[in-house]
Structures are given as C-alpha cells and as structure tokens.
Design a protein around this motif. Structure first.
Motif, PDB file in Angstrom:
ATOM      1  N   LEU A 126      -3.280  -0.405   9.470  1.00 42.59           N
ATOM      2  CA  LEU A 126      -1.911  -0.675   8.611  1.00 42.59           C
ATOM      3  C   LEU A 126      -1.249   0.829   8.599  1.00 42.59           C
ATOM      4  N   PHE A 176       0.688  -1.132  -0.105  1.00 46.09           N
ATOM      5  CA  PHE A 176      -0.024   0.081   0.125  1.00 46.09           C
ATOM      6  C   PHE A 176       0.947   1.111   0.070  1.00 46.09           C
ATOM      7  N   ARG A 219       4.671   4.771   2.337  1.00 44.99           N
ATOM      8  CA  ARG A 219       3.924   3.550   2.087  1.00 44.99           C
ATOM      9  C   ARG A 219       3.949   2.737   3.363  1.00 44.99           C
ATOM     10  N   TYR A 220       3.205   1.596   3.133  1.00 43.90           N
ATOM     11  CA  TYR A 220       3.140   0.571   4.074  1.00 43.90           C
ATOM     12  C   TYR A 220       4.406   0.514   5.047  1.00 43.90           C
ATOM     13  N   SER A 221       4.071   0.367   6.262  1.00 39.94           N
ATOM     14  CA  SER A 221       5.565  -0.217   7.051  1.00 39.94           C
ATOM     15  C   SER A 221       5.054  -1.255   7.996  1.00 39.94           C
ATOM     16  N   THR A 257       2.845 -10.462   8.024  1.00 40.19           N
ATOM     17  CA  THR A 257       3.590  -9.271   7.411  1.00 40.19           C
ATOM     18  C   THR A 257       4.885  -9.547   7.763  1.00 40.19           C
ATOM     19  N   LEU A 298      -2.906   3.920   7.065  1.00 40.21           N
ATOM     20  CA  LEU A 298      -3.232   3.898   5.588  1.00 40.21           C
ATOM     21  C   LEU A 298      -4.675   3.274   5.528  1.00 40.21           C
ATOM     22  N   SER A 334       1.598   3.736   7.935  1.00 42.29           N
ATOM     23  CA  SER A 334       2.808   3.973   7.003  1.00 42.29           C
ATOM     24  C   SER A 334       3.977   4.603   7.517  1.00 42.29           C
ATOM     25  N   ASN A 389       5.776  -6.408   2.575  1.00 40.28           N
ATOM     26  CA  ASN A 389       4.624  -6.303   2.478  1.00 40.28           C
ATOM     27  C   ASN A 389       3.624  -7.059   3.356  1.00 40.28           C
ATOM     28  N   THR A 413       3.594  -0.957  12.093  1.00 35.99           N
ATOM     29  CA  THR A 413       2.032  -1.776  12.231  1.00 35.99           C
ATOM     30  C   THR A 413       2.419  -2.785  13.343  1.00 35.99           C
TER      31      THR A 413
END
Ligand SMILES: [Zn+2]
Length: 214
Positions: free
Chosen positions: A80, A50, A59-61, A101, A88, A82, A148, A65
């Motif tokens: 989720l 994401f 972006r997704y971290s 994850t 996000l 960032s 991811n 998270t």
C-alpha cells in the motif's frame, strides 16, 4: 487472487476490538505491528484510509498502489503506497482474496444520486471518516478524506473497463492482514450502506486485531 492464511494467534494479539456495523475506528499502528480486519459475518465492506503517523499529509494513494503492482485489486503481497511513493503497509495474509480501491466511500451526496432523494440523510462512510478525524486526530480534516481501500468489497472491472458493484466475495470469518512498514494511522468506516450489495444489504460488525512486532 492470492489466498494466504496467517500464522498469528488471536489470543496473543496486543489489541482486539469489535467495530459495530456502521461505526468508525481510528488507531495509530507502529512500524512492524500487524493489523488484521476480520469480516465476522461476511459480505461487509470496510472502508479504510491510511496516513503516515508523523506526517499525515502523506497518505494512502490508490493510484500509486495500482500502478506499482500492475493490478486494480488488492490481495496478499500488495504494498500500500503513499502519495510520496513510500510503502505504508504490506498485505501479508488474506483469506478473502480480493479487495477494492476503485469504488470510493459512500457519502450523503452519492447516496442521494444513486438511490433516492430521501436517502441523503442516511449515515454514510464519509460522515464516519469526518467524525473520526474530529474526535480522534488533531491534524486530519475533510481535505484528507480521499480515495480509500474497501476491504472485502467486490467492485469488478468489466472487459469494457466499466466498474460494477457486485455481490461480495467474502464470507463469515474471512480476514485480511497487513504489516505496517512505517508508523501509520488507520481510519476505518465499517460501512453503514443499506442500499447496495457491498454489505449484502445488511451491515454487520468486524473485528480489528493488532500484534506487536516479532
Ligand atoms: Zn460506505
């Protein structure tokens, strides 16, 4: 593990598409929209990234998270985060109960090391992500392919802290649903991996649905 069913009706979804086994998917999701991913036949890993739709360097971290919720598995209620500490998306329904994850995405290089030299040329999630970046985005490149989410994938952490790839805990028709808290872009690689149990050695299609904010 927090199982929760959705109240949303698939016939009212604004978007509904099947993503074939081994295929990729990319779409922008507006704040307030709800994204559902359905594991149509069960035991299918769905590698997902994401990004903030307006500032893709955010972006997704995975690490933020995990730290914020104090748990390594994702399920209902997981926010989720960032790389900038913003939320996000929030997981609002989940009939599988556990998502990974930690395991990362499969790549030609890791397949070669894990399985056999000749596996290098098999299609891998990293290739799918790169194709999605090249074909559907103007601002994402290989430097943006980082840690991811693996929806429906079972990567338990042992009491000694080891990671293991185990048989899936999902099943046919199970789904995960999340609400976008910002405008985001989602990239999906519906994992083509044949060599480990994350897809039950048999990659299968998934279904992506999106509902407008209500
Ligand atoms: Zn994969």
């Amino acid at each position: 593990m927090t199982l929760k069913e959705s109240t949303l009706d698939a016939s009212r979804a604004a978007f509904d598409q099947v993503v074939d086994s081994g295929a990729g998917f990319s779409k922008r999701i507006a704040r307030g929209q709800v994204l559902r991913i359905v594991d149509l036949e069960g035991y299918q890993a769905v590698d997902t990234l994401f990004y903030d739709a307006h500032e893709p360097s955010e972006r997704y971290s995975a690490v933020d998270t995990i730290r914020e919720q104090g748990n390594v598995y994702l399920t209902t209620g997981t926010r989720l985060f960032s790389t900038e500490g913003n939320v996000l998306l929030t997981i609002v329904a989940d009939t599988c109960g556990r998502h990974d994850t930690l395991g990362g995405a499969c790549a030609a290089e890791s397949n070669q090391v894990r399985y056999a030299l000749e596996k290098k040329y098999m299609h891998a999630c990293r290739d799918t992500f790169l194709l999605q970046c090249a074909c559907h985005t103007r601002d994402l490149t290989k430097k943006d392919i980082t840690a991811n989410v693996n929806f429906f994938m079972n990567v338990p952490v042992t009491p000694e802290g080891k990671l293991t790839f185990e048989d899936g805990v999902s099943g046919p028709g199970r789904y995960v649903e999340m609400r976008a808290e910002r405008d985001v872009r989602v990239l999906i690689s519906n994992c083509p991996q044949l060599n480990n149990p994350c897809n039950g050695y048999n990659p299968t299609p998934v279904r992506v649905l999106i509902w407008d904010a209500h």
